[in-house]
Design a protein around this motif. Structure first.
Motif, PDB file in Angstrom:
ATOM      1  N   LEU A  92       0.931  -1.357   0.176  1.00  0.00           N
ATOM      2  CA  LEU A  92      -0.063  -0.064   0.050  1.00  0.00           C
ATOM      3  C   LEU A  92       0.618   1.197   0.092  1.00  0.00           C
ATOM      4  N   ARG A  93       2.045   1.335   0.667  1.00  0.00           N
ATOM      5  CA  ARG A  93       3.018   2.362   0.627  1.00  0.00           C
ATOM      6  C   ARG A  93       3.416   2.556  -0.679  1.00  0.00           C
ATOM      7  N   LEU A  96      -0.328   3.671  -3.062  1.00  0.00           N
ATOM      8  CA  LEU A  96      -1.119   4.765  -3.082  1.00  0.00           C
ATOM      9  C   LEU A  96      -0.556   5.994  -3.793  1.00  0.00           C
ATOM     10  N   LEU A 357      -2.363  11.299   1.593  1.00  0.00           N
ATOM     11  CA  LEU A 357      -1.922   9.936   1.368  1.00  0.00           C
ATOM     12  C   LEU A 357      -1.227   9.215   2.600  1.00  0.00           C
ATOM     13  N   LEU A 360      -4.112   8.691   5.023  1.00  0.00           N
ATOM     14  CA  LEU A 360      -4.862   7.401   4.543  1.00  0.00           C
ATOM     15  C   LEU A 360      -3.979   6.261   4.930  1.00  0.00           C
ATOM     16  N   TYR A 361      -2.448   6.348   4.478  1.00  0.00           N
ATOM     17  CA  TYR A 361      -1.883   5.197   4.778  1.00  0.00           C
ATOM     18  C   TYR A 361      -1.649   4.721   6.392  1.00  0.00           C
ATOM     19  N   THR A 413      -5.544  -2.155  -6.687  1.00  0.00           N
ATOM     20  CA  THR A 413      -5.299  -1.101  -5.556  1.00  0.00           C
ATOM     21  C   THR A 413      -6.473  -1.259  -4.744  1.00  0.00           C
ATOM     22  N   LEU A 417      -6.424  -2.088  -0.638  1.00  0.00           N
ATOM     23  CA  LEU A 417      -6.685  -1.009   0.267  1.00  0.00           C
ATOM     24  C   LEU A 417      -7.856  -1.455   1.344  1.00  0.00           C
TER      25      LEU A 417
END
Length: 436
Positions: A92-93, A96, A357, A360-361, A413, A417
């Motif tokens: 995810l890092r 995104l 972002l 969100l992460y 993605t 997520l």
């Protein structure tokens, strides 16, 4: 556990050299009708292929990635995390910022196509904006394989990279002599995987206990590279040049494998001196933001080329001496300065989006071990396929939006997520959940 400043430096150094290398070899020419073309400098001025020895620095990025991943996975195992939970967080890092970048570029392509922009021009622009994507599917696959690769490392240690290298050489023989190009896809994982696996060995101190080990790696790798270029079938260029066969990057060749080993050895030899420099806070304050912005710089670094092309070449303001002439090289200095200023503006403009972002992460990062990870795997598979397709054909093949790769990247993605988001919600309701 404190971060290793040298590893962060390697990441920043690798990205800066990749950016400068791409900018340096990018040549633009305005044709009499006003159309902009990009002749291939490495093919037109063959001696410039030697410059790729200075700018092909991606082995260090995979080496640093393996160093960081080895330590991260070891700590995750100790805290009780699962492979799915760890991989989802790391993927995810990466995904995104890649997803946001791809979405914005695809929207721009759609608008330009609807406005009637020339299809060939749009295809060239779309390729330029996706040329760096080859790295992403390789890195995602190596991340997915990290638990198995690290287990092999724990059992066999420094014997693993030579074994992987031997298999990579066998694959390369099949590609060069047997004319089986699709088999060569394995070398993307094997050759770059050697650098990644050496990162594990470096993290655990297996390469630094005796100084002769990195010295032997550097000398042996450089000697092997020189022999493969001088006596073997491989070119000196470490970047793909149209018409060269075999090449060194598509897929990674035996010569690239030698370069990986040589760079890793040189990196280890330089570590003590560079670490002493990085202990100075003034220098570290320069390196740290570069490392933190490495993905942004990597993704967006070709946008300034398009801005400069529109501002100076479409308008006819840019002087155009002969490609590779002394005057052309002299103009590379203002060219690089202009691109650097534009990229700094792009990074500053993207600041609020980057912070969003990051929020969100962080909201999807804590978990106590992802037990129901089944959506993660098809999501990653879709992302790898979509990114590979975009890397090969660009964001505007034939001047049109690539609908299937775009949908695949969006869906993949989203699955990653959603999987991470679900694990975060479960972790919030589990007393004593492990937060990392």
């Amino acid at each position: 556990m404190s971060r290793d400043r040298y590893v962060d430096f390697l990441r920043a150094w690798a990205i800066v050299l990749v950016v400068l290398g791409h900018w340096l070899i990018t040549a633009l020419v305005r044709e009499p009708g006003g159309r902009i073309i990009a002749p291939e400098l490495l093919a037109t001025v063959p001696w410039t292929q030697w410059l790729t020895l200075a700018f092909q620095i991606m082995p260090l990025f995979f080496l640093a990635g393996g160093h960081a991943a080895g330590g991260s996975w070891a700590r995750a195992r100790e805290s009780g995390a699962t492979a799915g939970g760890w991989l989802g967080r790391r993927a995810l890092r990466l995904l995104l910022p890649v997803g946001v970048y791809s979405g914005l570029v695809l929207i721009a392509v759609g608008v330009c196509a609807a406005a009637g922009v020339d299809a060939d021009t749009l295809a060239l622009v779309g390729w330029a904006m996706a040329m760096q994507f080859w790295f992403l599917p390789v890195y995602l696959l190596l991340s997915a394989l990290t638990p198995a690769m690290y287990a092999a490392h724990r059992r066999w240690g420094t014997r693993v990279p030579p074994a992987m290298g031997a298999v990579a050489l066998a694959v390369d023989v099949l590609v060069v002599r047997g004319h089986t190009p699709y088999v060569g896809l394995l070398d993307y994982l094997l050759v770059w995987g050697v650098a990644y696996q050496l990162g594990f060995c470096w993290h655990d101190g297996l390469l630094t206990g005796r100084r002769y080990v990195p010295l032997a790696m550097a000398a042996g790798g450089l000697a092997a590279f020189a022999a493969l270029v001088a006596l073997g079938p491989f070119p000196v260029s470490l970047i793909l040049v149209t018409g060269q066969h075999p090449g060194n990057t598509d897929p990674p060749s035996a010569a690239m494998l030698a370069w990986v080993v040589a760079q890793a050895g040189l990196c280890l030899l330089a570590a003590p001196a560079v670490r002493r420099l990085l202990a100075r806070e003034r220098l570290w304050r320069v390196v740290r933001p570069l490392s933190a912005a490495s993905m942004t710089l990597y993704l967006w670094h070709m946008l300034p080329v398009l801005v400069a092309a529109a501002a100076f070449y479409l308008t006819g303001l840019a002087p155009e001496p002969g490609l590779g002439s002394g005057a052309w090289w002299a103009l590379r200095v203002p060219w690089l300065l202009v691109l650097g200023l534009v990229l700094a503006g792009v990074v500053a403009t993207l600041g609020p989006l980057e912070r969003a972002l990051a929020v969100l992460y962080e909201r999807t990062s804590p978990d106590a071990g992802l037990r129901r990870a089944w959506p993660l795997w098809p999501g990653l598979a879709l992302d790898v396929v979509a990114l590979s397709r975009l890397a090969v054909r660009g964001f505007a093949p034939d001047g049109r939006v690539p609908v299937l790769p775009a949908l695949g990247l969006a869906l993949g993605t989203a699955l990653v997520l959603v999987t991470r988001w679900a694990s975060t919600r479960r972790a919030a309701t589990v007393p004593g959940a492990v937060l990392r």
